[in-house]
Design an enzyme around this catalytic site. Structure first.
Site, mmCIF file in Angstrom:
data_model
loop_
_atom_site.group_PDB
_atom_site.id
_atom_site.type_symbol
_atom_site.label_atom_id
_atom_site.label_comp_id
_atom_site.label_asym_id
_atom_site.label_seq_id
_atom_site.Cartn_x
_atom_site.Cartn_y
_atom_site.Cartn_z
ATOM 1 N N TYR A 89 -6.519 0.027 1.620
ATOM 2 C CA TYR A 89 -5.158 0.564 1.564
ATOM 3 C C TYR A 89 -4.222 -0.581 1.964
ATOM 4 O O TYR A 89 -4.516 -1.738 1.725
ATOM 5 C CB TYR A 89 -5.086 1.795 2.480
ATOM 6 C CG TYR A 89 -3.805 2.575 2.425
ATOM 7 C CD1 TYR A 89 -3.226 2.932 1.211
ATOM 8 C CD2 TYR A 89 -3.169 2.976 3.598
ATOM 9 C CE1 TYR A 89 -2.047 3.648 1.161
ATOM 10 C CE2 TYR A 89 -1.996 3.703 3.565
ATOM 11 C CZ TYR A 89 -1.439 4.027 2.338
ATOM 12 O OH TYR A 89 -0.266 4.739 2.302
ATOM 13 N N ARG A 142 8.039 1.072 -8.072
ATOM 14 C CA ARG A 142 8.400 0.489 -6.769
ATOM 15 C C ARG A 142 7.160 0.464 -5.892
ATOM 16 O O ARG A 142 7.022 1.245 -4.966
ATOM 17 C CB ARG A 142 9.497 1.327 -6.104
ATOM 18 C CG ARG A 142 10.124 0.690 -4.873
ATOM 19 C CD ARG A 142 10.697 1.739 -3.934
ATOM 20 N NE ARG A 142 9.705 2.627 -3.392
ATOM 21 C CZ ARG A 142 8.982 2.347 -2.300
ATOM 22 N NH1 ARG A 142 9.106 1.216 -1.657
ATOM 23 N NH2 ARG A 142 8.081 3.233 -1.851
ATOM 24 N N LYS A 160 -4.841 5.280 -2.292
ATOM 25 C CA LYS A 160 -4.368 6.438 -1.533
ATOM 26 C C LYS A 160 -5.431 7.530 -1.502
ATOM 27 O O LYS A 160 -5.694 8.147 -0.463
ATOM 28 C CB LYS A 160 -3.086 6.973 -2.186
ATOM 29 C CG LYS A 160 -2.149 7.672 -1.242
ATOM 30 C CD LYS A 160 -1.188 6.689 -0.619
ATOM 31 C CE LYS A 160 -0.127 7.372 0.194
ATOM 32 N NZ LYS A 160 0.883 6.447 0.719
ATOM 33 N N GLU A 231 4.026 9.047 -5.574
ATOM 34 C CA GLU A 231 3.867 7.806 -4.819
ATOM 35 C C GLU A 231 4.624 6.652 -5.474
ATOM 36 O O GLU A 231 4.466 6.368 -6.671
ATOM 37 C CB GLU A 231 2.376 7.457 -4.721
ATOM 38 C CG GLU A 231 2.066 6.172 -3.974
ATOM 39 C CD GLU A 231 2.338 6.257 -2.483
ATOM 40 O OE1 GLU A 231 2.433 5.190 -1.849
ATOM 41 O OE2 GLU A 231 2.469 7.367 -1.954
ATOM 42 N N ASP A 232 5.446 5.989 -4.693
ATOM 43 C CA ASP A 232 6.113 4.750 -5.108
ATOM 44 C C ASP A 232 6.925 4.887 -6.397
ATOM 45 O O ASP A 232 6.859 4.017 -7.280
ATOM 46 C CB ASP A 232 5.088 3.614 -5.223
ATOM 47 C CG ASP A 232 4.673 3.082 -3.854
ATOM 48 O OD1 ASP A 232 5.335 3.442 -2.865
ATOM 49 O OD2 ASP A 232 3.696 2.329 -3.760
ATOM 50 N N ASP A 254 5.262 11.100 -0.538
ATOM 51 C CA ASP A 254 4.863 10.482 0.722
ATOM 52 C C ASP A 254 5.870 9.451 1.190
ATOM 53 O O ASP A 254 6.090 9.285 2.397
ATOM 54 C CB ASP A 254 3.487 9.841 0.581
ATOM 55 C CG ASP A 254 2.967 9.303 1.898
ATOM 56 O OD1 ASP A 254 2.939 10.067 2.876
ATOM 57 O OD2 ASP A 254 2.613 8.111 1.962
ATOM 58 N N ASP A 255 6.512 8.739 0.270
ATOM 59 C CA ASP A 255 7.479 7.703 0.662
ATOM 60 C C ASP A 255 8.685 8.314 1.369
ATOM 61 O O ASP A 255 9.249 7.707 2.276
ATOM 62 C CB ASP A 255 7.950 6.925 -0.563
ATOM 63 C CG ASP A 255 6.784 6.330 -1.332
ATOM 64 O OD1 ASP A 255 6.080 5.493 -0.760
ATOM 65 O OD2 ASP A 255 6.575 6.740 -2.482
ATOM 66 N N ASN A 399 8.068 -3.075 3.947
ATOM 67 C CA ASN A 399 6.882 -3.799 3.505
ATOM 68 C C ASN A 399 7.232 -4.629 2.282
ATOM 69 O O ASN A 399 8.169 -4.288 1.556
ATOM 70 C CB ASN A 399 5.770 -2.804 3.154
ATOM 71 C CG ASN A 399 5.148 -2.170 4.380
ATOM 72 O OD1 ASN A 399 4.810 -2.855 5.331
ATOM 73 N ND2 ASN A 399 4.996 -0.854 4.354
#
Length: 557
Positions: A89, A142, A160, A231-232, A254-255, A399
């Protein structure tokens, strides 16, 4: 034939969606093999400086093991989770995504592209599993602060779901990683002859949302109770997509939501380090640098925590100071988005004030960074922060590491070792003036596996804000006294199954309070919380070899 199957063959053989969307000619495949044979692979260097060649070597070994023996892979991962999670991860998964097309060897998960419009309802039946409990899907726009990686983003969905299995106990045959290929605006990928995705610019606007509608309808039609994690997705669509689907399907982002719950758990953990109860969150003054979907998700979650502990909405909103690239956001600014507007300061004369001036004026107890601007928390900012609060919480969460608002060394030096510190990327603890400054990692991994498993077991059909709240409140309870005395605001990753089990249990209890619970979990509630927790643990996948051959009694091994 791998990627060599043409479009007609893929339809006839039910391979559509199981292979990258762009077929490669036999000649291209051969050229790629020869190039690697003669010169080696030219890989993109890790964007995150903490990812070393040793990380990459270990990642390759574990990927090869997963291809050969999935049961052994999960056994090794589960037994060594704290050591191996950073390999499979974050941060190593970022490198894997950057190089996905280059290091691609075999398909894993599904590829749904613009070429599949009008066919998704049938395409989704090409996936061989009749039952899927969880899907992680990205459009690659992203990826982990690395930008638009297109179809290469499938790597984050895969990584994930490895965490879903190891940390929460989802069965590996009942999880599905998916990438949505709607094009890419990454010029390098569009010029890369080995890129596996569509060679076109991203679609936007209504065309994009029509595509998403068809996708969500397809997966929820085949698997009505499936949990879907977005996600992203880039901030321009992430919040819109969440609100578009979350009330009709078991969907969360989740973000936005996982990050928010993790940060709130960290705030509670910092209060515990200071010897204060969770209710003291109502006394916090918080400056947030970054007003994107993740930043405002954090603001909303902590705001709800303050309301939960007694403040009214106006009082809670007054505890926040939001700073973006244009400075402090106030009511004097035009065009403030609706989800940001409730937190705009009434001090219109301070519109656009720089971060350091905001710190000096507000005297915050917590400084959170979700700006993706490396080094934003300068010496002046951190010095001003320490002057206004004896033991401030510093949380630079951007990040990869290059985008951290400050490192632990900078935070310790400029606050003279008084700060409590947690970052989005892992860093080593630091000794400052013979005193250890603990570096906690605000990793969504603490929240999303247990949250997802609890919602799945409850058959809730909806992931509510209250479920995220109880997950955030449960997490700090698992920090040991020793770790807390050293300044840790998150627990160890060494026993994530135990932590996820407790979070899942609290999510199920919250589902019952909201009238959302169905299925076996509803019956298990009758035995009390401990009985429910033991049942949750019993539902977790255990990586053990099956008995394939009957061995009569008396026959030796």
């Amino acid at each position: 034939k791998g990627t060599g199957f043409n479009k007609y063959e893929r339809d006839v053989l039910a391979l559509r969606g199981l292979l990258p969307p762009t077929p490669k000619t036999f000649e291209t495949q051969a050229m790629r093999v020869l190039e690697e044979y003669r010169h080696g692979i030219t890989e993109v260097a890790p964007a995150d400086k903490i990812v070393t060649p040793e990380h990459i070597r270990k990642w390759r070994l574990l990927q090869n093991l997963q291809d050969r023996n999935e049961t052994l892979f999960y056994r090794v991962l589960l037994d060594n989770f704290e050591e191996m999670a950073p390999i499979l991860y974050t941060p190593t998964v970022g490198w894997a995504c950057q190089n996905f097309s280059t290091i691609y060897r075999r398909p894993r998960g599904m590829f749904v592209s613009l070429n599949d419009r009008g066919k998704m309802a049938s395409l989704i039946y090409n996936w061989p599993a009749d039952n899927v409990d969880a899907i992680v899907v990205t459009d690659g726009s992203r990826i982990l602060g690395l930008g638009d990686l297109g179809v290469n983003g499938l790597g984050i969905s895969i990584g994930k779901l490895d965490m879903y299995v190891a940390a929460a106990g989802f069965h590996p045959e009942r999880v599905l990683p998916i990438v949505l290929d709607v094009g890419t605006d990454n010029a390098e990928l569009l010029q890369d002859r080995y890129y596996l995705g569509l060679k076109q610019k991203r679609v936007r606007g209504q065309e994009y949302f029509d595509f998403m509608d068809e996708f969500v309808a397809a997966v929820t039609s085949r698997w009505p109770g499936v949990l879907v994690q977005f996600e992203d997705f880039h901030s321009g669509v992430a919040g819109t997509l969440l609100e578009r689907y979350r009330y009709n399907h078991m969907i969360f982002n989740d973000d936005i939501q996982g990050t928010a719950a993790t940060v709130l758990a960290g705030v509670y953990g910092a209060l515990a380090v200071k010897g204060k109860p969770p209710e003291a969150v109502t006394e916090e003054v918080i400056v947030v640098a970054g007003a994107g979907s993740a930043g405002m998700g954090v603001v909303k979650q902590v705001f709800e925590g303050m309301v939960r502990h007694g403040l009214n909405e106006e009082e809670a909103a007054s505890r926040f100071w939001i700073v973006d690239k244009d400075g402090l956001i106030t009511t004097g600014r035009r065009g403030v988005e609706s989800h940001v507007r409730p937190f705009a300061r009434w001090d219109a004369d301070k519109e656009g004030a720089p971060l350091v001036d905001v710190i000096r004026h507000a005297k915050p107890s917590t400084l959170i960074g979700l700006s993706a601007v490396g080094g934003l928390f300068t010496e002046d900012v951190l010095t001003a922060l320490s002057k206004g609060c004896k033991q401030p919480l510093v949380m630079p969460l951007s990040n990869p590491t290059q985008k951290l608002e400050c490192t632990i060394a900078q935070a310790a030096r400029h606050t003279k070792g008084t700060c409590i510190y947690a970052s989005g990327s892992p860093q080593e603890d630091l000794v400052y003036n013979n005193q250890t400054v603990r570096c906690s990692q605000a990793n969504n991994l603490y929240i999303f596996p247990g949250l997802a498993f609890g919602a799945h077991l409850a058959e809730a059909g909806f992931v509510s804000d209250e479920m995220l709240m109880v997950a955030a409140e449960e997490l700090p309870k698992h920090i040991t006294k020793e770790a807390r005395s050293q300044g840790a605001i998150f627990p160890s990753l060494s026993d994530m199954r135990e932590i996820s089990g407790h979070i899942a249990t609290e999510v199920i209890l919250q589902a019952e309070r909201e009238g959302l619970i169905k299925g076996p979990a509803k019956e298990k509630l009758k035995g009390g919380r401990n009985h429910l927790f033991q049942w949750v643990r019993s539902q977790m996948f255990k990586p053990e070899y099956s008995q394939f051959v009957y061995r009569p009694p008396g026959i030796d091994e």
